[in-house]
Design an enzyme around this catalytic site. Structure first.
Site, short mmCIF file in Angstrom:
data_model
loop_
_atom_site.label_atom_id
_atom_site.label_comp_id
_atom_site.label_asym_id
_atom_site.label_seq_id
_atom_site.Cartn_x
_atom_site.Cartn_y
_atom_site.Cartn_z
N TYR A 173 10.81 -35.74 6.53
CA TYR A 173 9.65 -36.01 7.39
C TYR A 173 10.04 -36.91 8.56
O TYR A 173 9.65 -36.65 9.71
CB TYR A 173 8.58 -36.66 6.53
CG TYR A 173 7.31 -37.04 7.24
CD1 TYR A 173 6.40 -36.07 7.67
CD2 TYR A 173 6.99 -38.37 7.45
CE1 TYR A 173 5.22 -36.42 8.30
CE2 TYR A 173 5.80 -38.74 8.07
CZ TYR A 173 4.93 -37.76 8.50
OH TYR A 173 3.75 -38.11 9.11
N LYS A 177 9.74 -35.89 12.50
CA LYS A 177 8.87 -36.64 13.41
C LYS A 177 9.66 -37.29 14.54
O LYS A 177 9.15 -37.44 15.66
CB LYS A 177 8.09 -37.68 12.62
CG LYS A 177 7.01 -37.08 11.72
CD LYS A 177 6.02 -36.22 12.48
CE LYS A 177 4.79 -35.87 11.66
NZ LYS A 177 3.85 -35.00 12.42
#
Length: 305
Positions: A173, A177
């Site tokens: 993640y 991001k």
């Protein structure tokens, strides 16, 4: 043009808009008079198939409140799904003004336990799911600009504090991001000539992804201001997605509750320049001296197994 006039009548696409932040953004745009394409694939918090059609439900909520909205349930991390998303806006409303990319899910593991499939799935939905809608929207706006109809187009991407500072247990993640920030900066530089502004937010709010991972922090208070309500993030997104934000591009904003922070990213810190090639033996003293005068980066979130 009034503040509301800078938003009213705009056609806005919001991905991952069936729940949480995306739902809040879609409803906030509609409340300001925008026409909204509500995208959501309807998967669970880990990206696996879910039941029902949250996109249709949110679109219905907007219409029941007197707004205009249509649903799109395609997979925007595929070329056809992303292309059909943009076509839906053009076919339903004849134009496209704003793209808000928000779709995503989590598959948290410490790096040594992280399966390749879970890495690929998270990178796919977050990073590819930002790139493909952006690509197809930008192609439309470029054609408009070349035809003499330069738009006041806006893209709002969704990064995270995990992408800016890292988050232990969220390597996939965090990488995705962080990639979204890089994509935002490049898109802002490339697309400005076509009338397109591109910015990103790094929100903190209560969603399906955060309410379990950070349960204590995200819990709703018994009374008073609910700082983690996703609706707190939406006013900034609506403003960035409107004509009122003219001249603001290539920026990343951290937003939580009533707080908005302009993030300044990687900037040059302490520097040493010998004017010639360094010897390895010199670098222990030199590099440690530079580090002593710098701010220490690193994950702000506690480790969890």
């Amino acid at each position: 043009m009034s503040a509301r006039g800078s938003r009213e009548g705009r056609v806005v696409v919001v991905t991952g808009a069936g729940r949480g932040l995306g739902r809040a953004h879609a409803r906030a745009f509609a409340a300001e008079g925008a026409r909204v394409v509500v995208n959501d694939l309807g998967v669970g918090p880990d990206g696996r198939p879910g039941a029902g059609s949250p996109a249709a439900q949110v679109a219905a909520e907007i219409r029941e409140a007197g707004g205009e909205a249509v649903a799109h349930a395609g997979d925007i991390a595929t070329t056809e799904g992303a292309a059909s998303l943009i076509r839906t806006a053009l076919e339903a409303y004849g134009r496209l003004d704003t793209l808000v990319s928000n779709a995503g899910f989590l598959r948290d593991r410490m790096l040594v336990n992280l399966d390749e499939d879970d890495w690929d799935a998270v990178l796919r939905v977050h990073l590819k799911g930002h790139f493909l809608p952006l690509k197809h929207a930008a192609a439309h706006w470029r054609a408009e600009a070349r035809a003499g109809r330069t738009p006041e187009a806006r893209i709002v991407n969704t990064s995270s504090g995990a992408g800016l500072l890292g988050s232990v247990g969220q390597g996939n993640y965090s990488a995705a991001k962080a990639g979204i920030v890089g994509l935002t900066l490049v898109a802002a530089a490339e697309l400005g000539r076509y009338g397109v502004q591109v910015n990103a937010i790094a929100p903190a709010a209560r969603t399906r992804m955060t309410e379990r991972t950070f349960a204590e922090t995200m819990a709703a208070p018994g009374s008073g201001f609910d700082a983690m309500a996703p609706e707190n993030v939406s006013p900034l997104v609506v403003w960035l997605g409107s004509a009122a934000s003219a001249g603001v591009t290539g920026r990343v904003f951290e937003t939580e509750g009533g707080r908005i922070t302009v993030m300044e990213g990687w900037r040059a810190g302490p520097t040493a320049d010998k004017g010639a090639r360094w010897d390895v033996a010199e670098l222990d003293e030199v590099v440690r001296g530079l580090l002593a005068g710098s701010r220490r980066p690193g994950p702000v979130y506690a480790s969890r197994e």
